[in-house]
Design a protein around this motif. Structure first.
Motif, short mmCIF file in Angstrom:
data_model
loop_
_atom_site.label_atom_id
_atom_site.label_comp_id
_atom_site.label_asym_id
_atom_site.label_seq_id
_atom_site.Cartn_x
_atom_site.Cartn_y
_atom_site.Cartn_z
N HIS A 1 20.30 59.10 55.81
CA HIS A 1 20.40 60.50 56.21
C HIS A 1 20.46 60.63 57.73
CE1 HIS A 1 18.71 64.88 55.80
NE2 HIS A 1 19.94 64.85 56.25
N PHE A 2 19.63 59.85 58.43
CA PHE A 2 19.63 59.93 59.89
C PHE A 2 20.96 59.46 60.47
CE2 PHE A 2 18.99 57.73 63.96
CZ PHE A 2 18.68 58.83 64.74
N GLN A 3 21.46 58.33 59.98
CA GLN A 3 22.74 57.80 60.49
C GLN A 3 23.85 58.82 60.30
OE1 GLN A 3 23.36 54.89 61.98
NE2 GLN A 3 25.50 54.32 61.61
N ARG A 4 23.89 59.45 59.14
CA ARG A 4 24.94 60.43 58.86
C ARG A 4 24.78 61.66 59.74
NH1 ARG A 4 25.17 63.07 52.98
NH2 ARG A 4 23.32 64.08 53.84
N LEU A 5 23.54 62.15 59.88
CA LEU A 5 23.29 63.34 60.69
C LEU A 5 23.65 63.08 62.14
CD1 LEU A 5 21.94 66.24 60.60
CD2 LEU A 5 19.85 65.10 61.38
N PHE A 6 23.23 61.94 62.67
CA PHE A 6 23.47 61.62 64.07
C PHE A 6 24.96 61.46 64.34
CE2 PHE A 6 23.58 59.52 68.07
CZ PHE A 6 22.39 59.79 68.71
N THR A 7 25.65 60.74 63.48
CA THR A 7 27.08 60.49 63.68
C THR A 7 27.89 61.76 63.56
OG1 THR A 7 26.78 58.24 62.85
CG2 THR A 7 29.04 59.08 62.95
N GLU A 8 27.51 62.64 62.64
CA GLU A 8 28.20 63.93 62.52
C GLU A 8 28.03 64.75 63.79
OE1 GLU A 8 26.63 65.79 59.07
OE2 GLU A 8 27.90 64.67 57.66
N TRP A 9 26.84 64.68 64.38
CA TRP A 9 26.58 65.47 65.60
C TRP A 9 27.25 64.86 66.82
CZ3 TRP A 9 24.02 64.25 70.17
CH2 TRP A 9 23.76 65.34 71.02
N ALA A 10 27.07 63.56 67.03
CA ALA A 10 27.53 62.92 68.27
C ALA A 10 28.94 62.36 68.17
CB ALA A 10 26.57 61.79 68.65
N GLY A 11 29.39 62.05 66.96
CA GLY A 11 30.71 61.42 66.82
C GLY A 11 30.66 59.92 66.96
N VAL A 12 29.49 59.38 67.30
CA VAL A 12 29.31 57.94 67.43
C VAL A 12 27.96 57.57 66.82
CG1 VAL A 12 30.71 57.72 69.53
CG2 VAL A 12 28.25 58.15 69.73
N SER A 13 27.75 56.28 66.65
CA SER A 13 26.49 55.81 66.08
C SER A 13 25.35 55.96 67.08
CB SER A 13 26.63 54.34 65.70
OG SER A 13 26.77 53.54 66.87
N PRO A 14 24.10 55.96 66.60
CA PRO A 14 22.97 55.99 67.53
C PRO A 14 23.01 54.82 68.52
CG PRO A 14 22.23 56.46 65.31
CD PRO A 14 23.66 56.04 65.19
N LYS A 15 23.44 53.65 68.07
CA LYS A 15 23.50 52.49 68.96
C LYS A 15 24.49 52.73 70.09
CE LYS A 15 24.41 47.52 69.04
NZ LYS A 15 24.75 46.32 68.22
N LYS A 16 25.67 53.25 69.77
CA LYS A 16 26.66 53.52 70.81
C LYS A 16 26.17 54.63 71.73
CE LYS A 16 30.05 52.04 71.49
NZ LYS A 16 30.46 51.01 72.49
N PHE A 17 25.54 55.65 71.16
CA PHE A 17 25.03 56.76 71.97
C PHE A 17 24.02 56.26 72.99
CE2 PHE A 17 22.49 60.49 72.94
CZ PHE A 17 23.42 61.51 72.98
N SER A 18 23.19 55.30 72.59
CA SER A 18 22.16 54.80 73.50
C SER A 18 22.77 54.16 74.74
CB SER A 18 21.25 53.81 72.79
OG SER A 18 21.93 52.60 72.48
N GLN A 19 24.00 53.64 74.62
CA GLN A 19 24.67 53.06 75.78
C GLN A 19 24.94 54.11 76.85
OE1 GLN A 19 28.06 50.57 74.86
NE2 GLN A 19 27.19 50.01 72.88
N TYR A 20 25.16 55.34 76.41
CA TYR A 20 25.43 56.42 77.36
C TYR A 20 24.16 56.91 78.06
CZ TYR A 20 29.83 56.65 74.74
OH TYR A 20 31.02 56.34 74.14
N LEU A 21 23.00 56.46 77.61
CA LEU A 21 21.74 56.89 78.21
C LEU A 21 21.13 55.83 79.11
CD1 LEU A 21 20.01 58.67 75.18
CD2 LEU A 21 21.54 59.64 76.90
N THR A 22 21.85 54.72 79.35
CA THR A 22 21.29 53.65 80.15
C THR A 22 21.48 53.91 81.64
OG1 THR A 22 23.32 52.34 80.15
CG2 THR A 22 21.77 51.99 78.32
N LEU A 23 20.62 53.30 82.42
CA LEU A 23 20.70 53.41 83.87
C LEU A 23 21.99 52.81 84.40
CD1 LEU A 23 19.13 54.28 86.42
CD2 LEU A 23 18.15 51.98 86.47
N ASP A 24 22.41 51.67 83.84
CA ASP A 24 23.64 51.01 84.30
C ASP A 24 24.85 51.90 84.08
OD1 ASP A 24 22.27 48.80 85.13
OD2 ASP A 24 22.66 47.63 83.31
#
Length: 289
Positions: free
Chosen positions: A42-65
């Motif tokens: 349920h979480f994977q589906r909810l997150f991907t529907e909202w963001a358009g990407v997986s939680p793992k990919k989204f986390s890359q956009y939140l890194t300092l680098d």
């Protein structure tokens, strides 16, 4: 407004809070799902529907680098010539925005008898109140549970008469956050801002930051021709009355840290990650491999 409309965003922000604190630990899907009391599926589906990407990919956009890389790339701020006060009409970023500005003194002289028409709407980033004066957008304020929209609006525009008429401002809400499956209108979004000449210059500079890109406070100060005014720039950004449309969320510290946000740091990170994912899908930031 149905409070269940904000359910996906509330769950997403809980996950983002955990991601932003523990991204170096690369939390698993099971860990993130447990943080929001949902099953992994349920979480994977909810997150991907909202963001358009997986939680793992989204986390890359939140890194300092990633943030530092965006700052090094630089938003095209310096190519704009700003004048004191208003810069007029133009396509300033992915949205069409037509700004008119008034100083507090000018509004006090000419504002008698004006009404601010408002409604509460939903967005990918939770509920917000939108207010308009004479058909021009004047306020977008994202709401927390305990906030009272009339109090917010009268604080922003003291002395003005309030009219709760959501249907009358629906067209503006649709221009800022188009419904899924629809395209944004090409008509300019008329915006009425109440602020000093300096604030107006800063808010106009924010409109030069493209979706999916970031700028530092120093870059904004340089863009308006006042390189020593980064602290004053930060104050002006913090008082932006039109959330998201004037993208103060795209300004971060020169160290790459996201910093605070008037409407909550989790919401700021949600906006930045959501935009980066959208641009990445178009091939402009990062591919979703």
């Amino acid at each position: 407004m149905n409070t269940t409309d904000s359910y996906p965003f509330l769950k997403i922000t809980q996950a983002i809070d955990h991601l932003s604190t523990h991204f170096r630990d690369q939390p698993s899907l099971a860990d993130l799902a447990s943080q929001v009391n949902l099953s992994e599926f349920h979480f994977q589906r909810l997150f991907t529907e909202w963001a358009g990407v997986s939680p793992k990919k989204f986390s890359q956009y939140l890194t300092l680098d990633y943030a530092k890389q965006q700052l090094r790339n630089g938003a095209p701020l310096a190519d704009a010539a700003y004048e004191a006060g208003l810069s007029g009409t133009g396509r300033l970023h992915d949205l069409f925005v037509r700004i008119e500005g008034v100083t507090p003194g000018q509004f006090k002289q000419a504002g008698a008898g004006l009404s601010l028409v408002y409604g509460v709407f939903n967005s990918p980033f939770g509920a917000y109140v939108l207010g308009a004066i004479t058909g021009k957008l004047a306020v977008i304020h994202f709401l927390d549970d305990a906030e009272n929209p009339p109090a917010i609006l009268t604080a922003a525009w003291p002395g003005i008469t309030l009219r709760h008429e959501p249907a009358a401002v629906q067209f503006l809400a649709d221009q800022v956050f188009p419904a899924t499956g629809t395209t944004r209108s090409a008509e300019p979004v008329p915006v009425l801002l109440r602020g000093s000449a300096f604030q107006l210059k800063v808010w106009e500079a924010l409109l030069k930051i493209p979706e999916g890109r970031l700028a530092s406070y120093d870059q904004i100060a340089n863009a308006i021709g006042q390189p020593a005014a980064s602290r004053a720039v930060g104050t002006a950004i913090g008082s932006n009355p039109v959330g998201y449309l004037i993208p103060c969320h795209r300004v971060i510290k020169k160290t790459g840290l996201f910093g605070g946000y008037r409407w909550g740091s989790s919401r700021k990170q949600a906006m930045l990650g959501w935009e980066a994912a959208r641009v990445g899908q178009r091939g402009g930031v990062m591919s979703d491999e």
